[in-house]
Motif scaffolding. Sequence first.
Motif, PDB file in Angstrom:
ATOM      1  N   TYR A  51      -7.903 -12.954 -35.378  1.00 38.91           N
ATOM      2  CA  TYR A  51      -8.535 -12.792 -34.021  1.00 38.91           C
ATOM      3  C   TYR A  51      -9.301 -11.389 -33.901  1.00 38.91           C
ATOM      4  O   TYR A  51     -10.287 -11.538 -33.412  1.00 38.91           O
ATOM      5  CB  TYR A  51      -7.455 -12.847 -33.037  1.00 38.91           C
ATOM      6  CG  TYR A  51      -8.012 -12.995 -31.466  1.00 38.91           C
ATOM      7  CD1 TYR A  51      -8.575 -13.889 -31.273  1.00 38.91           C
ATOM      8  CD2 TYR A  51      -7.538 -11.923 -30.451  1.00 38.91           C
ATOM      9  CE1 TYR A  51      -9.312 -13.998 -29.887  1.00 38.91           C
ATOM     10  CE2 TYR A  51      -8.276 -12.172 -29.371  1.00 38.91           C
ATOM     11  CZ  TYR A  51      -9.004 -13.181 -29.198  1.00 38.91           C
ATOM     12  OH  TYR A  51      -9.430 -13.119 -27.709  1.00 38.91           O
ATOM     13  N   ALA A  52      -8.915 -10.555 -34.415  1.00 44.19           N
ATOM     14  CA  ALA A  52      -9.470  -9.287 -34.524  1.00 44.19           C
ATOM     15  C   ALA A  52     -10.932  -9.365 -35.140  1.00 44.19           C
ATOM     16  O   ALA A  52     -11.895  -9.038 -34.400  1.00 44.19           O
ATOM     17  CB  ALA A  52      -8.878  -8.005 -34.940  1.00 44.19           C
ATOM     18  N   ASP A  53     -11.096 -10.071 -35.928  1.00 44.88           N
ATOM     19  CA  ASP A  53     -12.496 -10.411 -36.577  1.00 44.88           C
ATOM     20  C   ASP A  53     -13.005 -11.153 -35.788  1.00 44.88           C
ATOM     21  O   ASP A  53     -14.298 -10.889 -35.649  1.00 44.88           O
ATOM     22  CB  ASP A  53     -12.038 -11.276 -38.082  1.00 44.88           C
ATOM     23  CG  ASP A  53     -13.271 -11.450 -38.855  1.00 44.88           C
ATOM     24  OD1 ASP A  53     -14.397 -10.884 -38.502  1.00 44.88           O
ATOM     25  OD2 ASP A  53     -13.259 -12.316 -39.594  1.00 44.88           O
ATOM     26  N   VAL A  54     -12.592 -12.287 -35.169  1.00 41.38           N
ATOM     27  CA  VAL A  54     -13.489 -13.108 -34.122  1.00 41.38           C
ATOM     28  C   VAL A  54     -13.970 -12.198 -33.103  1.00 41.38           C
ATOM     29  O   VAL A  54     -15.089 -12.174 -32.517  1.00 41.38           O
ATOM     30  CB  VAL A  54     -12.598 -14.272 -33.579  1.00 41.38           C
ATOM     31  CG1 VAL A  54     -13.021 -14.733 -32.267  1.00 41.38           C
ATOM     32  CG2 VAL A  54     -12.272 -15.323 -34.417  1.00 41.38           C
ATOM     33  N   LEU A  55     -13.136 -11.268 -32.533  1.00 42.90           N
ATOM     34  CA  LEU A  55     -13.735 -10.507 -31.374  1.00 42.90           C
ATOM     35  C   LEU A  55     -14.815  -9.519 -32.050  1.00 42.90           C
ATOM     36  O   LEU A  55     -15.760  -9.346 -31.112  1.00 42.90           O
ATOM     37  CB  LEU A  55     -12.702  -9.525 -30.936  1.00 42.90           C
ATOM     38  CG  LEU A  55     -11.190 -10.105 -30.113  1.00 42.90           C
ATOM     39  CD1 LEU A  55     -10.234  -9.234 -29.961  1.00 42.90           C
ATOM     40  CD2 LEU A  55     -11.870 -10.658 -28.858  1.00 42.90           C
ATOM     41  N   LEU A  56     -14.817  -8.983 -33.155  1.00 49.39           N
ATOM     42  CA  LEU A  56     -15.714  -8.143 -33.660  1.00 49.39           C
ATOM     43  C   LEU A  56     -17.073  -9.037 -34.027  1.00 49.39           C
ATOM     44  O   LEU A  56     -18.178  -8.507 -33.710  1.00 49.39           O
ATOM     45  CB  LEU A  56     -15.541  -7.447 -34.723  1.00 49.39           C
ATOM     46  CG  LEU A  56     -14.300  -6.388 -34.723  1.00 49.39           C
ATOM     47  CD1 LEU A  56     -13.874  -5.653 -35.739  1.00 49.39           C
ATOM     48  CD2 LEU A  56     -14.658  -5.567 -33.709  1.00 49.39           C
ATOM     49  N   TRP A 111     -16.290  -5.036 -23.985  1.00 49.01           N
ATOM     50  CA  TRP A 111     -14.983  -5.728 -23.911  1.00 49.01           C
ATOM     51  C   TRP A 111     -14.548  -5.959 -25.317  1.00 49.01           C
ATOM     52  O   TRP A 111     -13.123  -5.647 -25.742  1.00 49.01           O
ATOM     53  CB  TRP A 111     -14.892  -6.945 -23.143  1.00 49.01           C
ATOM     54  CG  TRP A 111     -13.467  -7.710 -23.085  1.00 49.01           C
ATOM     55  CD1 TRP A 111     -12.506  -7.442 -22.315  1.00 49.01           C
ATOM     56  CD2 TRP A 111     -13.063  -8.708 -23.794  1.00 49.01           C
ATOM     57  NE1 TRP A 111     -11.391  -8.056 -22.789  1.00 49.01           N
ATOM     58  CE2 TRP A 111     -11.714  -9.065 -23.758  1.00 49.01           C
ATOM     59  CE3 TRP A 111     -13.854  -9.595 -24.691  1.00 49.01           C
ATOM     60  CZ2 TRP A 111     -11.100 -10.135 -24.124  1.00 49.01           C
ATOM     61  CZ3 TRP A 111     -13.134 -10.708 -25.138  1.00 49.01           C
ATOM     62  CH2 TRP A 111     -11.979 -11.015 -24.812  1.00 49.01           C
ATOM     63  N   ALA A 112     -14.938  -6.826 -25.936  1.00 47.26           N
ATOM     64  CA  ALA A 112     -14.573  -7.293 -27.312  1.00 47.26           C
ATOM     65  C   ALA A 112     -14.070  -6.314 -28.307  1.00 47.26           C
ATOM     66  O   ALA A 112     -13.022  -6.066 -29.048  1.00 47.26           O
ATOM     67  CB  ALA A 112     -15.494  -8.177 -27.889  1.00 47.26           C
ATOM     68  N   TYR A 167     -17.843 -11.650 -32.451  1.00 47.33           N
ATOM     69  CA  TYR A 167     -18.503 -12.254 -31.098  1.00 47.33           C
ATOM     70  C   TYR A 167     -19.257 -10.878 -30.498  1.00 47.33           C
ATOM     71  O   TYR A 167     -20.523 -11.129 -29.976  1.00 47.33           O
ATOM     72  CB  TYR A 167     -17.302 -12.392 -30.125  1.00 47.33           C
ATOM     73  CG  TYR A 167     -17.635 -12.512 -28.666  1.00 47.33           C
ATOM     74  CD1 TYR A 167     -18.419 -13.661 -28.378  1.00 47.33           C
ATOM     75  CD2 TYR A 167     -17.523 -11.695 -27.747  1.00 47.33           C
ATOM     76  CE1 TYR A 167     -18.998 -13.799 -26.892  1.00 47.33           C
ATOM     77  CE2 TYR A 167     -17.620 -12.010 -26.408  1.00 47.33           C
ATOM     78  CZ  TYR A 167     -18.606 -13.021 -26.259  1.00 47.33           C
ATOM     79  OH  TYR A 167     -18.970 -13.205 -24.760  1.00 47.33           O
ATOM     80  N   ALA A 168     -18.847  -9.675 -30.587  1.00 48.41           N
ATOM     81  CA  ALA A 168     -19.361  -8.571 -30.249  1.00 48.41           C
ATOM     82  C   ALA A 168     -20.730  -8.404 -31.060  1.00 48.41           C
ATOM     83  O   ALA A 168     -21.895  -8.086 -30.498  1.00 48.41           O
ATOM     84  CB  ALA A 168     -18.641  -7.323 -30.292  1.00 48.41           C
ATOM     85  N   VAL A 211     -13.594 -19.903 -28.963  1.00 48.83           N
ATOM     86  CA  VAL A 211     -12.473 -19.440 -29.479  1.00 48.83           C
ATOM     87  C   VAL A 211     -11.709 -18.489 -28.612  1.00 48.83           C
ATOM     88  O   VAL A 211     -10.336 -18.674 -28.472  1.00 48.83           O
ATOM     89  CB  VAL A 211     -12.609 -18.955 -31.035  1.00 48.83           C
ATOM     90  CG1 VAL A 211     -11.124 -18.438 -31.506  1.00 48.83           C
ATOM     91  CG2 VAL A 211     -13.288 -19.995 -31.644  1.00 48.83           C
ATOM     92  N   ILE A 212     -12.394 -17.417 -28.199  1.00 53.64           N
ATOM     93  CA  ILE A 212     -11.688 -16.525 -27.201  1.00 53.64           C
ATOM     94  C   ILE A 212     -11.072 -16.953 -25.892  1.00 53.64           C
ATOM     95  O   ILE A 212      -9.972 -16.757 -25.604  1.00 53.64           O
ATOM     96  CB  ILE A 212     -12.772 -15.435 -26.906  1.00 53.64           C
ATOM     97  CG1 ILE A 212     -12.932 -14.607 -28.169  1.00 53.64           C
ATOM     98  CG2 ILE A 212     -12.345 -14.275 -25.908  1.00 53.64           C
ATOM     99  CD1 ILE A 212     -14.162 -13.876 -28.014  1.00 53.64           C
TER     100      ILE A 212
END
Length: 385
Positions: A265-270, A289-290, A272-273, A128-129
Motif C-alpha cells: 500500500y505504501a507503494d500505491v500511495l507514492l 497527503w499521500a 498516486y502522489a 485503490v485508496i
Amino acid sequence: YLPKEGTLKIPGEKRFLEIKRGEALFLRARHYFYHMNTYGAVPLINSFNDAERFPKNSTISEIYAQIIADLSEAETLLPGWKDSENEPGRATRGAAKSLLGRVYLTKATSEAAASDDYQKASSKLKEVIDNEGYDLWENYKDAFIPENENGKEDIHSYQCQPETNPSSIYIESVPNPNPAGSTDGYIQMLCSQLLFDSFEEGDKRKEDGWWEDGSNGLMFTGDYTVRTTGEEKHANYICHEKFYDPVNTPLNVNNSGANFPLIRYADVLLMYAEALNEVNNGPNDQVYWAINKVRARAGLDPLSGLSKESFFDALVDERFHELWFEGIRWFDLKRWGMLKERVLMREHITGFPDIIPIETPKHLVFPYPLSEIQVNENLIQNAGY
C-alpha cells in the motif's frame, strides 16, 4: 484455458470460474509487464496454435494493450482482499487495480505513451485508496512480519511459509554469525553506501531495528550484537534485517516465513502522489497527503511548498527509502530515465565487482538468451547484443 461452466458440477461453480479467470488474467498481465520491462518487445502469445511456435517480436504498444485489457477485466472478476471468497495470497481486485495503476505510470514514459496515462494512473490508484480498505501498519517493520502477511498493507506478495515454502532472503542479507543467533549468514544481498548515507536523521526505516535497546537499526554496519548470546561482532558491509521473522528465524534461520512483497500500500500511495503531481503540474493537497502519510510513519516531517520538479526529486528519494530491497528500484530508475545517472553515483555495493559501464539504450533491456535466438529465427535480438 478454463473448463466451461457446468462441467465441474460444484456449488458456486460460476463464481469459482470467474475468480480463476481473473487470477489467470492478472498473472498473464503481471508476467508480460515485467517480461516486457526486462527484455523489451517480447513476442506476445495469447493463444496456442502451430503458427505461434516461432513467434515474432511484438510491439511495445501491442503488449501494453494486452496487459491493460487483461487487468481491466481481471478487476471486475476478482474478490476484494476482505471478501469471504478470497483465498489469502491469491490475486485480488485491489492487486489488479494497483498493478494497472503501475502499468499506466510506466507506460507514460515509454514509447507507447499516451497523453492521459498519468490521469489514468492517478484515477486507478485513487480507486485503490478510496475503495479497497488498505492502510499502513503503525511501524515500518511490521509490514514484513509473517503475523501481518496478506493484511491491510500487503496487496500482493510472494508467499513464504515455514517448513513448506520458507524464505531465505534473511540469511542472504546478514553476516555470520547473524543477529538472530545462527552461525549462518551469507551477506550476498547488501545495502549500498549511497542508500545507507541518504536517509534523513531519525528515519525509522533505517533506525528502528529489532534490538530491544535500540542499539542497531533495521539497516546496520560495524559493531552488532548476537541477540541470543550477547556476543559482540563486527560487520564490514552494510547489512539489513528487513525480512526478519521474529518467531521462526531465531529457531532456524533457514526457515523464515516472511513473505516477499510485490505490491504494498505504501507503494500505491507514492505512485498516486507521483502521477497526480504530473497531472496537476505540481503537488496539491492530495499529493502531499499521500507522500506525507508514508513519511509520518517513518517519523519524518511533512513536505510542503515544493514545485513540480522539487517534489519529483523528493519522491525519487522517498521511494528509495521506503521500497529498498523490494525489487522495484531498477524499474523506477529506468522509467524515469535515471538509470545511467544513478549507476554512476554507485547505487550498488562498494567492494563488490563494479558493474559494466552503462550504455543507453542498450542496457535498458536484457539480451534474449542465446538458446531462444537459436531455436527461433523469427526472434530479433535486442540492439547492441
